[in-house]
Design an enzyme around this catalytic site. Structure first.
Site, PDB file in Angstrom:
ATOM      1  N   ASN A  87      -1.774   0.286   3.697  1.00 60.25           N
ATOM      2  CA  ASN A  87      -1.350   0.613   5.053  1.00 60.25           C
ATOM      3  C   ASN A  87      -2.443   1.447   5.705  1.00 60.25           C
ATOM      4  OD1 ASN A  87       1.181  -0.663   4.683  1.00 60.25           O
ATOM      5  ND2 ASN A  87       1.976   1.160   3.661  1.00 60.25           N
ATOM      6  N   HIS A 100      -5.224   4.273  -0.436  1.00 58.38           N
ATOM      7  CA  HIS A 100      -4.514   3.830  -1.634  1.00 58.38           C
ATOM      8  C   HIS A 100      -4.035   2.404  -1.439  1.00 58.38           C
ATOM      9  CE1 HIS A 100      -1.609   5.762   1.055  1.00 58.38           C
ATOM     10  NE2 HIS A 100      -0.690   4.931   0.581  1.00 58.38           N
ATOM     11  N   LEU A 101      -3.915   1.746  -2.560  1.00 60.74           N
ATOM     12  CA  LEU A 101      -3.448   0.371  -2.611  1.00 60.74           C
ATOM     13  C   LEU A 101      -2.076   0.399  -3.271  1.00 60.74           C
ATOM     14  CD1 LEU A 101      -4.913  -2.309  -1.956  1.00 60.74           C
ATOM     15  CD2 LEU A 101      -5.836  -2.263  -4.279  1.00 60.74           C
ATOM     16  N   HIS A 102      -1.104  -0.245  -2.624  1.00 62.33           N
ATOM     17  CA  HIS A 102       0.212  -0.411  -3.252  1.00 62.33           C
ATOM     18  C   HIS A 102       0.186  -1.703  -4.062  1.00 62.33           C
ATOM     19  CE1 HIS A 102       2.622   2.417  -0.595  1.00 62.33           C
ATOM     20  NE2 HIS A 102       1.567   2.228   0.162  1.00 62.33           N
TER      21      HIS A 102
END
Ligand code: AMP
Ligand code: ZN
Length: 114
Positions: A87, A100-102
């Site tokens: 996001n 950050h990567l989900h």
């Protein structure tokens, strides 16, 4: 960076369920999981979002993707599939201003996302 939640987590100043740490990237389980697997992958380096990435950080971005792949293998979802999301900013729904990567998996994802 002072006052950054994820900088404090990677520095172990705040507790988190850390599942991988290669000294460059840390993977933690999301405290409010939206799927059976919900992992956050973040660099040690404070980068506000994907909108701030530079070509010098291409290897870091690739590293995030590869750690995500390793977690997907470890969690047994690499064949069933998963979703990677980052996001960006207000309209992207970003709430923590540290890249950050989900990694979401273990259930069928819907499209389009909300
Ligand atoms: P985003 O909204 O894309 O910035 O994602 C931030 C994510 O961080 C959300 O999914 C939160 O549930 C998660 N989160 C917030 N605080 C913590 C924490 N202390 N430990 C683990 N995950 C967290
Ligand atoms: Zn940070």
């Amino acid at each position: 960076m002072n006052g950054c939640l994820f900088c404090d987590i990677v520095a172990r100043k705040l507790p988190a369920e850390v599942i991988k740490d290669d000294g460059v990237v840390v993977a933690i389980r999301d405290v409010n999981p939206q799927a059976p697997t919900h992992v956050l992958l973040m660099p040690y380096e404070h980068i506000t979002s994907a909108a701030e990435l530079t070509p010098a950080q291409d290897a870091l971005w690739a590293r995030l993707l590869h750690i995500a792949q390793e977690v997907a293998i470890d969690d047994g979802i690499v064949t069933s599939g998963y979703r990677l999301v980052t996001n960006v900013g207000r309209d992207g729904g970003q709430t923590v201003a540290h890249l950050h990567l989900h990694l979401l998996g273990g259930r069928r994802m819907r499209w389009p996302p909300g």
